[in-house]
Design a protein around this motif. Structure first.
Motif, PDB file in Angstrom:
ATOM      1  N   GLU A  71      -1.336 -12.791  -5.258  1.00 38.46           N
ATOM      2  CA  GLU A  71      -2.070 -12.150  -4.169  1.00 38.46           C
ATOM      3  C   GLU A  71      -1.876 -10.641  -4.227  1.00 38.46           C
ATOM      4  OE1 GLU A  71      -0.474 -14.151  -0.816  1.00 38.46           O
ATOM      5  OE2 GLU A  71       1.551 -13.394  -1.098  1.00 38.46           O
ATOM      6  N   PHE A  72      -2.764  -9.939  -3.534  1.00 40.06           N
ATOM      7  CA  PHE A  72      -2.783  -8.492  -3.612  1.00 40.06           C
ATOM      8  C   PHE A  72      -2.877  -7.871  -2.221  1.00 40.06           C
ATOM      9  CE2 PHE A  72      -4.571 -10.136  -7.518  1.00 40.06           C
ATOM     10  CZ  PHE A  72      -3.895  -9.416  -8.487  1.00 40.06           C
ATOM     11  N   ASP A  73      -2.370  -6.662  -2.140  1.00 36.12           N
ATOM     12  CA  ASP A  73      -2.543  -5.823  -0.968  1.00 36.12           C
ATOM     13  C   ASP A  73      -2.668  -4.401  -1.496  1.00 36.12           C
ATOM     14  OD1 ASP A  73      -2.721  -4.886   1.606  1.00 36.12           O
ATOM     15  OD2 ASP A  73      -0.729  -5.537   2.229  1.00 36.12           O
ATOM     16  N   TYR A  74      -3.131  -3.514  -0.661  1.00 33.95           N
ATOM     17  CA  TYR A  74      -3.183  -2.116  -1.091  1.00 33.95           C
ATOM     18  C   TYR A  74      -2.566  -1.241  -0.021  1.00 33.95           C
ATOM     19  CZ  TYR A  74      -7.371  -1.858   1.884  1.00 33.95           C
ATOM     20  OH  TYR A  74      -8.253  -1.916   2.939  1.00 33.95           O
ATOM     21  N   LEU A  75      -2.060  -0.112  -0.464  1.00 35.03           N
ATOM     22  CA  LEU A  75      -1.413   0.852   0.416  1.00 35.03           C
ATOM     23  C   LEU A  75      -1.998   2.215   0.103  1.00 35.03           C
ATOM     24  CD1 LEU A  75       0.956   0.865   2.529  1.00 35.03           C
ATOM     25  CD2 LEU A  75       2.442   1.580   0.638  1.00 35.03           C
ATOM     26  N   LEU A  76      -2.720   2.785   1.061  1.00 36.40           N
ATOM     27  CA  LEU A  76      -3.277   4.117   0.859  1.00 36.40           C
ATOM     28  C   LEU A  76      -2.211   5.140   1.210  1.00 36.40           C
ATOM     29  CD1 LEU A  76      -6.861   3.658   2.349  1.00 36.40           C
ATOM     30  CD2 LEU A  76      -6.060   3.322  -0.005  1.00 36.40           C
ATOM     31  N   ILE A  77      -1.760   5.867   0.202  1.00 35.46           N
ATOM     32  CA  ILE A  77      -0.659   6.800   0.405  1.00 35.46           C
ATOM     33  C   ILE A  77      -0.883   8.040  -0.437  1.00 35.46           C
ATOM     34  CG2 ILE A  77       0.738   5.657  -1.366  1.00 35.46           C
ATOM     35  CD1 ILE A  77       3.234   6.397   0.272  1.00 35.46           C
ATOM     36  N   GLU A  78      -0.599   9.177   0.131  1.00 40.78           N
ATOM     37  CA  GLU A  78      -0.680  10.468  -0.554  1.00 40.78           C
ATOM     38  C   GLU A  78       0.693  11.103  -0.472  1.00 40.78           C
ATOM     39  OE1 GLU A  78      -0.985  13.134  -2.548  1.00 40.78           O
ATOM     40  OE2 GLU A  78      -3.138  12.725  -2.294  1.00 40.78           O
ATOM     41  N   PHE A  79       1.378  11.191  -1.598  1.00 45.54           N
ATOM     42  CA  PHE A  79       2.744  11.696  -1.588  1.00 45.54           C
ATOM     43  C   PHE A  79       2.837  13.189  -1.273  1.00 45.54           C
ATOM     44  CE2 PHE A  79       3.981   7.866  -4.205  1.00 45.54           C
ATOM     45  CZ  PHE A  79       4.835   7.341  -3.241  1.00 45.54           C
ATOM     46  N   THR A  80       1.711  13.889  -1.274  1.00 47.44           N
ATOM     47  CA  THR A  80       1.732  15.294  -0.872  1.00 47.44           C
ATOM     48  C   THR A  80       1.363  15.454   0.598  1.00 47.44           C
ATOM     49  OG1 THR A  80      -0.552  15.628  -1.592  1.00 47.44           O
ATOM     50  CG2 THR A  80       1.192  16.102  -3.191  1.00 47.44           C
ATOM     51  N   ASN A  81       1.413  14.362   1.341  1.00 44.15           N
ATOM     52  CA  ASN A  81       1.122  14.376   2.773  1.00 44.15           C
ATOM     53  C   ASN A  81       2.176  13.517   3.466  1.00 44.15           C
ATOM     54  OD1 ASN A  81       0.133  13.682   5.376  1.00 44.15           O
ATOM     55  ND2 ASN A  81      -1.958  14.139   4.734  1.00 44.15           N
ATOM     56  N   MET A  82       3.107  14.154   4.176  1.00 39.41           N
ATOM     57  CA  MET A  82       4.219  13.425   4.757  1.00 39.41           C
ATOM     58  C   MET A  82       3.789  12.467   5.859  1.00 39.41           C
ATOM     59  SD  MET A  82       6.695  14.343   2.875  1.00 39.41           S
ATOM     60  CE  MET A  82       8.055  13.591   3.767  1.00 39.41           C
TER      61      MET A  82
END
Length: 352
Positions: A71-82
């Protein structure tokens, strides 16, 4: 053994990259086929996340054909945005009770192009060195994120460190075999980092400097993670391979010329020219699935390939000079951001 014991949950950052997607492919092969496996892909954008998921699904359907639940999930993350990191932590803690594997595959660069004259000189005089430790890639100096930190510093090191510190107790300590795998680089020489410029704002080799910071941060944290939380942390390097991030500076002629030089370097004895993303992903997946309690954590595990194209591991000692200074700086900076981000939680979306 319970069903939960046979469930592995992996986060792969930078999944859409050549290395990231191959880490996912190899993980499908190495985690026992009858285990339930959840892969959480991360991306800055939803289309890229879904594209990665579809690629991994297709690989399983055509190649691995796992017997257990995939199974899959996604995580929207920007490491240059705390704030984005804090929101990602909130999502993980809301939707999961544990995380087993965390691959830190952050590889942000601020490239401006290639010094073609210097590239020609280096490749004519010493092609192996030129293809392993190039000095002709031009990097911008002084680029900051919207958070006001060095962009490469935040993307490749501090952002991922903040994520680790935020979930190590709440999620990763709940796994009996939790593992954090940092992706460093063959180019993380001590000379690339100045302790007067830890955010790499004055550096013209900020990418390489960030990977040196990864090495030092690993050395200064792995023992505490193991004794305090039972988490094993490793640092790896994928060698030299084709990377999508630099394609925009190459035309078909220079791209295939680069590939030719990679093969020549391998033929001349370089162990680091893996070329393929599959071979590059060897070390990261090995330390995730095949090391035990007696395996060393104070070295860098490297993906290597023989001149015949056979993959193997080649490990490296790490110079730990300055690791305590780096940790002190990161701990102070984390405390500053803890205060800034207090009560800032963004409720985003649900699973794919």
């Amino acid at each position: 053994m319970t069903a939960e014991d046979n469930h592995r949950i992996a986060i792969i950052t930078g999944t859409s990259s050549n290395l990231g997607i191959n880490i996912a492919y190899r993980l499908l092969r190495e985690v026992p086929s009858d285990y339930r496996l959840t892969i959480i892909v991360t991306s800055r954008t939803l289309p890229k996340a879904i594209e990665s998921i579809e690629s991994i699904k297709k690989y399983d359907e055509t190649t691995t054909k796992r017997k257990g639940i995939l199974e899959f999930d996604y995580l929207l993350i920007e490491f240059t945005n705390m704030v984005s990191i804090r929101a990602a932590v909130y999502e993980l803690e809301k939707n999961y009770t544990k995380i087993d594997y965390l691959f830190i595959n952050a590889a942000q660069g601020v490239y401006a192009g290639i010094d073609w004259i210097q590239a020609t000189k280096e490749n004519l005089t010493n092609p192996v060195k030129a293809c392993t430790y190039p000095t002709y890639k031009i990097q911008k100096i002084g680029v900051k994120s919207k958070d006001g930190m060095g962009l490469v510093f935040q993307a490749n090191v501090f952002g991922p460190y903040y994520l680790i510190e935020s979930i190590c107790q709440s999620l990763m300590s709940n796994s009996p075999d939790a593992r954090i795998i940092w992706i460093s680089s063959i180019m993380s020489k001590p000379s690339y980092l100045s302790f007067n410029d830890l955010q790499l704002l004055e550096s013209d080799v900020s990418y390489e400097g960030s990977k040196r910071l990864v090495d030092l941060l690993h050395l200064s944290t792995f023992e505490t993670l193991k004794t305090k939380y039972g988490i094993k942390q490793y640092v790896t390097q994928p060698g030299i391979f084709t990377s999508f991030s630099f394609f925009k500076f190459l035309n078909p002629f220079t791209f295939y010329g680069m590939l030719l030089l990679f093969y020549i370097s391998r033929f001349l004895g370089s162990p680091w020219h893996n070329i393929s993303g599959w071979n590059a992903a060897n070390a990261p997946v090995f330390v995730c699935t095949k090391t035990d309690d007696d395996s060393r954590q104070d070295i860098k595990y490297g993906s290597a390939t023989s001149h015949k194209g056979v993959e193997y591991l080649k490990n490296m000692e790490i110079d730990g000079t300055g690791k305590d200074d780096v940790l002190n700086y990161f701990q102070l900076l984390k405390k500053e951001w803890d205060d800034k981000l207090r009560d800032q939680i963004v409720d985003t979306r649900r699973a794919y």
